[in-house]
Design a protein around this motif. Sequence first.
Motif, short mmCIF file in Angstrom:
data_model
loop_
_atom_site.label_atom_id
_atom_site.label_comp_id
_atom_site.label_asym_id
_atom_site.label_seq_id
_atom_site.Cartn_x
_atom_site.Cartn_y
_atom_site.Cartn_z
N ILE A 40 0.84 -1.20 0.00
CA ILE A 40 0.00 0.00 0.00
C ILE A 40 0.87 1.24 0.00
O ILE A 40 0.63 2.19 -0.74
N LYS A 41 1.91 1.24 0.82
CA LYS A 41 2.75 2.42 0.97
C LYS A 41 3.58 2.69 -0.29
O LYS A 41 3.72 3.83 -0.71
N PHE A 42 4.12 1.64 -0.90
CA PHE A 42 5.10 1.86 -1.96
C PHE A 42 4.67 1.43 -3.36
O PHE A 42 5.25 1.87 -4.34
N TYR A 43 3.68 0.54 -3.47
CA TYR A 43 3.41 -0.02 -4.79
C TYR A 43 1.96 0.15 -5.22
O TYR A 43 1.57 1.19 -5.67
N THR A 44 1.18 -0.88 -5.08
CA THR A 44 -0.12 -0.96 -5.73
C THR A 44 -1.25 -0.26 -5.01
O THR A 44 -2.21 0.14 -5.64
N GLY A 45 -1.19 -0.19 -3.72
CA GLY A 45 -2.30 0.40 -2.98
C GLY A 45 -3.45 -0.58 -2.77
O GLY A 45 -4.54 -0.18 -2.38
N ASN A 46 -3.25 -1.87 -3.03
CA ASN A 46 -4.28 -2.89 -2.85
C ASN A 46 -4.46 -3.17 -1.36
O ASN A 46 -3.51 -3.51 -0.67
N VAL A 47 -5.69 -3.03 -0.87
CA VAL A 47 -5.95 -3.21 0.56
C VAL A 47 -6.68 -4.51 0.86
O VAL A 47 -7.22 -4.69 1.94
N TYR A 48 -6.68 -5.46 -0.08
CA TYR A 48 -7.42 -6.71 0.10
C TYR A 48 -7.03 -7.43 1.40
O TYR A 48 -7.91 -7.85 2.16
N ILE A 49 -5.75 -7.59 1.65
CA ILE A 49 -5.29 -8.33 2.83
C ILE A 49 -5.73 -7.62 4.10
O ILE A 49 -6.15 -8.26 5.07
N LEU A 50 -5.66 -6.29 4.12
CA LEU A 50 -6.09 -5.56 5.30
C LEU A 50 -7.60 -5.68 5.50
O LEU A 50 -8.08 -5.78 6.63
N GLU A 51 -8.36 -5.68 4.41
CA GLU A 51 -9.81 -5.89 4.52
C GLU A 51 -10.11 -7.28 5.04
O GLU A 51 -10.97 -7.47 5.91
N LEU A 52 -9.38 -8.27 4.53
CA LEU A 52 -9.55 -9.64 5.00
C LEU A 52 -9.20 -9.75 6.48
O LEU A 52 -9.92 -10.39 7.25
N PHE A 53 -8.13 -9.10 6.88
CA PHE A 53 -7.75 -9.09 8.30
C PHE A 53 -8.86 -8.45 9.15
O PHE A 53 -9.17 -8.91 10.23
N GLY A 54 -9.49 -7.40 8.63
CA GLY A 54 -10.60 -6.76 9.36
C GLY A 54 -11.77 -7.70 9.53
O GLY A 54 -12.39 -7.75 10.61
N ILE A 55 -12.10 -8.45 8.49
CA ILE A 55 -13.20 -9.42 8.59
C ILE A 55 -12.85 -10.51 9.61
O ILE A 55 -13.68 -10.87 10.45
N VAL A 56 -11.62 -11.01 9.56
CA VAL A 56 -11.20 -12.04 10.52
C VAL A 56 -11.19 -11.47 11.93
O VAL A 56 -11.63 -12.14 12.88
N ALA A 57 -10.74 -10.24 12.10
CA ALA A 57 -10.73 -9.62 13.43
C ALA A 57 -12.16 -9.46 13.96
O ALA A 57 -12.42 -9.70 15.15
N ALA A 58 -13.08 -9.07 13.10
CA ALA A 58 -14.49 -8.96 13.51
C ALA A 58 -15.04 -10.32 13.91
O ALA A 58 -15.76 -10.45 14.91
N ALA A 59 -14.71 -11.35 13.14
CA ALA A 59 -15.17 -12.70 13.47
C ALA A 59 -14.60 -13.17 14.81
O ALA A 59 -15.31 -13.79 15.61
N VAL A 60 -13.35 -12.85 15.07
CA VAL A 60 -12.73 -13.23 16.35
C VAL A 60 -13.39 -12.49 17.51
O VAL A 60 -13.63 -13.07 18.57
N CYS A 61 -13.71 -11.22 17.31
CA CYS A 61 -14.41 -10.46 18.35
C CYS A 61 -15.77 -11.09 18.65
O CYS A 61 -16.15 -11.25 19.82
N ILE A 62 -16.49 -11.47 17.61
CA ILE A 62 -17.78 -12.13 17.81
C ILE A 62 -17.59 -13.45 18.52
O ILE A 62 -18.34 -13.81 19.42
N TRP A 63 -16.57 -14.20 18.14
CA TRP A 63 -16.27 -15.47 18.77
C TRP A 63 -16.02 -15.29 20.26
O TRP A 63 -16.51 -16.06 21.08
N ASN A 64 -15.27 -14.24 20.63
CA ASN A 64 -15.00 -13.98 22.05
C ASN A 64 -16.26 -13.57 22.80
O ASN A 64 -16.45 -13.96 23.95
N ILE A 65 -17.11 -12.78 22.18
CA ILE A 65 -18.36 -12.37 22.82
C ILE A 65 -19.27 -13.57 23.04
O ILE A 65 -19.82 -13.77 24.12
N ILE A 66 -19.39 -14.40 22.02
CA ILE A 66 -20.24 -15.60 22.14
C ILE A 66 -19.65 -16.57 23.16
O ILE A 66 -20.39 -17.25 23.87
N GLY A 67 -18.33 -16.60 23.27
CA GLY A 67 -17.66 -17.48 24.24
C GLY A 67 -17.99 -17.12 25.68
O GLY A 67 -17.86 -17.95 26.58
N LYS A 68 -18.43 -15.91 25.93
CA LYS A 68 -18.78 -15.49 27.29
C LYS A 68 -20.19 -15.93 27.69
O LYS A 68 -20.54 -15.89 28.86
N ILE A 69 -20.99 -16.34 26.71
CA ILE A 69 -22.35 -16.80 26.99
C ILE A 69 -22.28 -18.24 27.50
O ILE A 69 -21.56 -19.07 26.95
#
Length: 133
Positions: free
Chosen positions: A27-56
Amino acid sequence: MKTIIKNFEYVAIDFTLVLLISSIINIKFYTGNVYILELFGIVAAAVCIWNIIGKINFKRYIGFYSIEYLAMYAVTIGGVFALKWYDFTMSNVIILSIEFIVTIAVITYVLVKKERIECDEINELINERMKIK
């Protein structure tokens, strides 16, 4: 195989860090493609949900796994279409659903296998101590 499963977490963490660093550099030096960061955001959101559900407190594991997988499925599919990685068509929903099911099945298998290996090691230690006394 036992060693691979025991060290799976470390490989996954290393792989994730390498991908994130690589995408930030791109992103900084070449293409500007943010696919991996978007994917990381989706995985991070899923992990947050997993942790919230784990408390139930669920009465049975099947309830926990059902709610967990449905929530993670909704976040994953919702994120994929919200970020416009794919067109919202029935064939894409089916293909992504199959990919999700296979991925979750493999991850669940590895985690359960890892837990069984750890339980077996603990049982061996307990048995050894019982023999000594």
